[in-house]
Design an enzyme around this catalytic site. Structure first.
Site, mmCIF file in Angstrom:
data_model
loop_
_atom_site.group_PDB
_atom_site.id
_atom_site.type_symbol
_atom_site.label_atom_id
_atom_site.label_comp_id
_atom_site.label_asym_id
_atom_site.label_seq_id
_atom_site.Cartn_x
_atom_site.Cartn_y
_atom_site.Cartn_z
ATOM 1 N N GLY A 4 12.746 3.500 5.165
ATOM 2 C CA GLY A 4 13.001 4.354 5.600
ATOM 3 C C GLY A 4 13.039 4.357 7.120
ATOM 4 N N GLU A 159 7.921 -6.410 -13.684
ATOM 5 C CA GLU A 159 8.997 -7.602 -13.890
ATOM 6 C C GLU A 159 9.075 -9.105 -13.077
ATOM 7 O OE1 GLU A 159 10.754 -5.874 -10.494
ATOM 8 O OE2 GLU A 159 12.871 -4.995 -11.335
#
Lengths: 405, 405
Positions: A4, A159
């Site tokens: 961000g 993952e």
């Protein structure tokens, strides 16, 4: 700097404002690939990029390496280890930390992946476990050294489980001819009845089948309740003798969220207004994992795409405020989600379409390269992936420190 | 595994012998490029290569990650943290450690470059110094934070000094617009009246001129006698306010040399017979930096080429002993020496010829790539060099830990 913050900074650069980036790390970390550093597939430097290298090209922007301890919202100052930083606008996007939900024994005896150092520590631990297994005469302890319990069936857990079992079967099997590496166990423990809960049913089924076909042991409706250095205890009392416990079952807002005096939501997240400011402070924005905002009745997920869109929005909102114009409320545009399971195997849901297998894997790969910052980093990461694809080799299987738990 | 040991192993592989490689690191470290890791030019993983990745292709060879504590020469066993390893032949090549010649304050307050972790620690320290300089209001302390004293005018000192001043002038000058980086000081202190003492006079003069033209302050006939966290004291009482002291003024045999009960030579080196065995033990070889052997009246230098040739020799000598044939004495073939000073600037003396400047730099570059182990490592290193050459960018300027002294 997180996903961000760097985007807010990019929007604000060159607009005549004085922008200060304060972070305790001098780099942007591409967290989604941390698991590949932990499984010896990438060097840590290739997923981090110097903030100053970026800020060089952002006029009006300065970087400050510091630890932020608090905020004085009245005098409008950020309190840091290296002094106070006064502000007109403040953007807080300190991300999240692992949530162990009060399970102290688990916190003490497990690994997580949030920081760059975590990945190196975990890689060292995994490789050291195999080195110790070579020399261990007791078959039960040998097996435990080669047993890895992963908690949490979200993208990180899935993952990591896939990358780890491939590391063992494709790479370590050749490195350790003295071990029966097919006896190694990767156990994925998920508390609900599904993996990748946010994905459509077909994707979830594919993921479960694929992982099981790669011989990952997936335990659904199971919870880890206790742990020791050599064992993991499940909710039903079952004990898994395991030398490595990896925890990706939850996150919570970074501790700095505590300085904001509003009732926090689940996981310590800060409820924000529709323009991402906090109530009563139109000059203070909270973005990314720390922000709690509902859209169509449910909270926005704590993911990189949300943080990136929030970052860009806040940059534009500040510019609008400076021009005394207004900004429409923030709206997250969900472009989909994805997870890679193994070589040629991934799931991706985007633009209303579901991809599985090779196509999804390719989409995953290209998008990760695209979002990775730094051209040289992209080349090094691609090189590592090509190497792995062609030669089944992961080059970074180095034990660089011995500070594992 | 060092330069010597891996070459012995390569010679012995596939010859029907049982070869055990014992090391506390699971990788071969290319020490000559450590200074480039310390100056943000290379990622640490690119100069290390997994021993198991090599040993895979060496039939009859096993690797053991362990700390060697001693040797029982009578019962012919190596004593390690993980048990005893019996041997018929033993090859000891544990290299060298930094020699501070008893200067305790220097040892406490300085950095050296022997292990992979040293390079990362030093890089973090250098970059953190600049971050602190940004925030330091006192001009004298700001200057000290940007002052780097390097002790020892051998290849390591010269190469590190050149790489460091280029890092400051070419890269950090752009990263830190808020600092007057031209005020940064790199001071190279050498006890004798020459740099690169083993090189011909013309090469030494070129090196001195080149370094000075790059604004490295070279102090000849000067010795560091004391040090604190923020200052370095010279033999004549002069004090240099400096936040960073790098020591490359001497090495000595690794501590394990103490287990060999013969009178050691200067720097704790073990005098060896002409076949590199120790007196009375024709089955025990000592190679590399630990071995003391004279050739044409002077001791062989403690360098990688000597270790490599010794390693190959010992492999052949063991095979000869197994065939009950004899081996001629070891002879070191000096192919020359070289050092890089900066971009397009190096000195190389080889085959009776002296190269300087661009040509020498190219020779240096190609030979280092050639000797670097691991094809992928070569590509990553070359990529970094090309990047630096074209863009004056060193990508790895990350502060990855904060454990600096």
């Amino acid at each position: 700097m997180g996903f961000g913050g760097i985007r807010t900074a990019r929007v604000l650069a060159g607009k005549g404002l004085d922008v200060i980036l304060a972070d305790r790390n001098n780099y942007h970390l591409f967290q989604p690939l941390l698991y590949q550093v932990a499984t010896a597939g990438l060097e840590q430097e290739s997923i981090a990029h110097s903030v100053r290298a970026m800020a060089r090209n952002w006029s009006g922007t300065r970087f400050q390496l510091t630890e932020v301890n608090g905020v004085d919202f009245v005098s409008r100052e950020v309190l840091t280890d290296t002094g106070c930083i006064p502000y007109d606008y403040l953007v807080i996007g300190a991300g999240s930390v692992t949530n162990f939900f009060g399970l102290e024994s688990v916190e003490r005896n497990s690994f997580d992946l949030k920081e760059l150092a975590d990945a190196e520590t975990l890689r060292n631990h995994i490789l050291t476990a195999f080195e110790r297994a070579v020399l261990e005469p007791d078959p039960a302890r040998k097996r435990a050294l080669m047993t890895f319990v992963i908690v949490g069936g979200g993208p990180t857990g899935v993952e990591f489980a896939g990358a780890l079992i491939e590391l063992v079967h494709f790479v370590l099997a050749k490195d350790y001819p003295e071990l029966s590496t097919h006896a190694a166990r990767v156990v994925l423990v998920e508390a609900t009845d599904k993996l990748l809960a946010s994905m459509p049913a077909k994707q979830r089924t594919y993921t479960l089948k694929k992982l099981r076909s790669m011989s990952v042991e997936v335990l659904l409706n199971a919870r880890v309740v206790d742990a020791g250095p050599e064992r993991v205890t499940l909710h039903d009392g079952a004990i898994i003798p395991a030398h490595t416990l990896f925890w990706s079952a939850g996150v919570k807002a970074a501790p700095i969220a505590a300085v904001i005096d509003v009732p926090h939501r689940a996981g310590g997240r800060i409820p924000v207004e529709s323009d991402l400011t906090i109530p009563g402070h139109p000059e203070v924005f909270v973005i990314g994992d720390m922000a709690y905002l509902e859209q169509e009745g449910s909270a926005l997920p704590m993911t990189a795409p949300v943080a990136m869109q929030m970052g860009i929005y806040v940059g534009k909102a500040i510019l609008a405020k400076e021009r005394n114009s207004s900004t429409p409320p923030f709206r997250y545009c969900d472009k989909g989600s994805m997870a890679t399971i193994g070589k040629n195997a991934a799931v991706a849901s985007a633009f209303g379409m579901d991809f599985r297998g090779y196509m999804a894997w390719l989409v995953w790969l290209l998008l990760h390269l695209y979002y990775l910052i730094g051209f040289r980093n992209r080349i090094v990461v691609m090189l590592n992936w090509v190497w792995y694809y062609w030669f089944h080799e992961r080059q970074v299987r180095l034990i660089t420190r011995r500070d594992g738990k």
